[in-house]
Motif scaffolding. Sequence first.
Motif, PDB file in Angstrom:
ATOM      1  N   ALA A   1       4.480 -35.290 -21.511  1.00  0.00           N
ATOM      2  CA  ALA A   1       4.658 -35.570 -20.128  1.00  0.00           C
ATOM      3  C   ALA A   1       5.576 -36.677 -19.638  1.00  0.00           C
ATOM      4  O   ALA A   1       5.271 -37.067 -18.568  1.00  0.00           O
TER       5      ALA A   1
ATOM      6  N   GLN B   1       5.420 -33.148 -15.290  1.00  0.00           N
ATOM      7  CA  GLN B   1       5.370 -34.480 -15.937  1.00  0.00           C
ATOM      8  C   GLN B   1       5.284 -35.505 -15.217  1.00  0.00           C
ATOM      9  O   GLN B   1       5.130 -35.626 -13.744  1.00  0.00           O
ATOM     10  N   LEU B   2       5.004 -36.904 -15.636  1.00  0.00           N
ATOM     11  CA  LEU B   2       4.790 -38.182 -15.192  1.00  0.00           C
ATOM     12  C   LEU B   2       6.006 -38.476 -14.082  1.00  0.00           C
ATOM     13  O   LEU B   2       6.938 -38.011 -14.426  1.00  0.00           O
TER      14      LEU B   2
ATOM     15  N   ARG C   1      -1.089 -33.507 -16.422  1.00  0.00           N
ATOM     16  CA  ARG C   1       0.140 -33.986 -16.714  1.00  0.00           C
ATOM     17  C   ARG C   1       0.849 -33.407 -18.073  1.00  0.00           C
ATOM     18  O   ARG C   1       0.010 -33.656 -19.048  1.00  0.00           O
TER      19      ARG C   1
END
Length: 745
Positions: free
Chosen positions: A445, A420-421, A415
């Motif tokens: 992230a 990204q998260l 990530r």
Amino acid sequence: MDGIKLRGSLKSLTFINPDNGYSIARYITDESDSGKQSEFIAVGTLPGAREGGHYEFTGNWKVHPKYGDQFGFYSFVELEPESDDEIEAFLSSGAIKGIGPKTAKLIVDRFGDETLDILEDSPNRLLSIEGIGPKKLETITSSFAKHKDFAEVVLFFRQYEISAEAAMSLYKEYGAGTIESVKENPYRIVDDIHGVGFKTADGIAMKMGEEKNSGNRIKSGILYILSRYSGEGNTCIPAEELRENAVELLDVTRDEIDGALFIMQLEGSVDEATVEHEKRIFLNHFFSAERGITKSLLRLMSQKPSSIMADIDDLISRSEIALGLDLSQTQRMAIAQAIDNGIFIITGGPGTGKTTIIKAILDIFSHQEMDVSVAAPTGRAAKRITETTGSDASTIHRLLEYSCDEGTDRWYFGRNAEMQLEADVVIVDEASMIDVILMNALLEAIPTGTRLIMVGDADQLPSVGAGNVLRDMLISERVENTCLSEIFRQAGGSKIVLGAHSINHGEYPDLNSEGSDFFMLQRQGEAAIFETLMNLIVNRLPNYEDGFDPVNDIQVLTPIKRGLLGNINLNVALQRELNPQDGLKAEKQYGSRLFREGDRVMQIKNNYGLYWSDESGKNQGEGIFNGDMGLIRKIDNESGQITVVYDGSRLCEYDFTMLDELEHAYAITVHKSQGNEFPAVVMPVFPTAPALSARNVLYTAVTRGSRLVVLVGSEHRVKAMIDNNSSRKRYSALFSFIKEYCDFE
């Protein structure tokens, strides 16, 4: 270098330092006319020392004032065993992975004095031995080849008067290509090998013909100084301080230092920035991390997070009723601000309601059907927040899917800025433990619009890694935050909590009052402190009220590693008392450490690829982290493995070659205790270095105990620690970058 040559076989190993190979051992001489006794004690660097090993030493006799005649050697050659008994002893010693005592006997019974030739030239013949299959044979042949390679490396570096200790470190890093790698660039070992300093590399380089003012040498020296400072927690160093250090280390001119710095900036290995009107020099990755954190913070703060379609006060009241809480006005305001901001920091000492706030925030976001990720810097801290809130938490590394590329052996975060998260909210506990590299990876992230809520205690010791992330964010005065100071009723009855707050405010705590859980046992002198501490753990605390299990419940915390009251010596003494040999427990000697079944141990470095599973094998994972503590369940000397159980359920197997990742944990340093909580904490208090006798060291130790804290030592020293609020200053630039960027925007 002139010296006496002496041959002998190692009879018994008294001591060996696993980090550098320094040994003290008793040997039996091969020649009766050596002019000395048939047995002798030899001291010197002997990596891989093992009972039954045959060596030729070069050195001189000396007389130790306490232990008498000793042979001090500065070089050695390992001799191949010749008789069947010698060969069997060699194979049984653990020097060759995959061969234990039973297998060694079978091999020597079959092949006799041809055994070593067969191992080198015809290893497939070992397949005729019971218990050796293709997989085990591969392990044996690989280990035997490494053993011979290492001997060649030691011999090569002897011509440059490089110790076997340094050769061991080099071989661990470069393996069979050690000699070629070091010939190509001797200074690379400063960056590549932990614990090998510039002076060692410089000694090798000079003997290989390097010039004193060569560019390679000066640049390597500068990088060494910067790395040494980062090892102490700094992300940068004032330029003038760097110059002074470099001139002293390298014995070159300031102009030559400045010239090298200019080239290094062009090459991208270092950076320069002005911090508080002072030029500072950074290793590139720390500069990039602090700049990256700043940009990510600005991104998260500049855009309001997604709106919550409900009245926040109503949501807080609903959560309060649902969870059976009685929130103060300060707590309600903190929750409202955390919901309203893109990034928000909540700080406070023990008993100020941080966990209660996290519970309420989690409930509110859950009620709004928002995806929340909860994380902490260490496995122990993540486990604690799971237990206290009922919500699953992971390490930050696990959240960011830290893993290894099998093709390149490169570790990376899955990530990141490109992937990204997917969470709507990220909550991070124990934020004081986060260093700049990890914080930069975390912020990259987190998508714009996602809320980040950081929770921690800014008065605890800073991160082990470089940086001062939480404190820098706070002192920048640009990140929204609140500091909780009210101690709540349920915690107010604890003298531990009250005492911790007194310490933090520079006041002397109330000790030994009736019904207290915070005690001070007055003792003068380290010997008296040691004796009392041992009696507490072995006898008194196991019988105190409900009783504390001395292995699982009581944790000794000490400021130092060495000395009578250092964690190294305390671990030896506590192992002897709490887990003695009973004739049934298997053991493994690794350097100066004797591991025994039933021992309490700690992982002392992050190992993201180490597999674990539960008893059933249904739940599996990878990653055992610095600070994780467990118990040794099994030591198998035949297979060369130790099984450790973490958190009562995660079983993990260590090869004997990995034992430098473990140390005993009956006693640990205060710094290593961060993120943990223990039922009972016992801490010796005695004179030591000012940086280790500071208020935040005592505060961090006291806040680790949940049911009982006992200080043993001088009350005068306790007061001196509280009065010493001059904790070691760290050079960092994050607070300055945040101010600069936010004010510009």
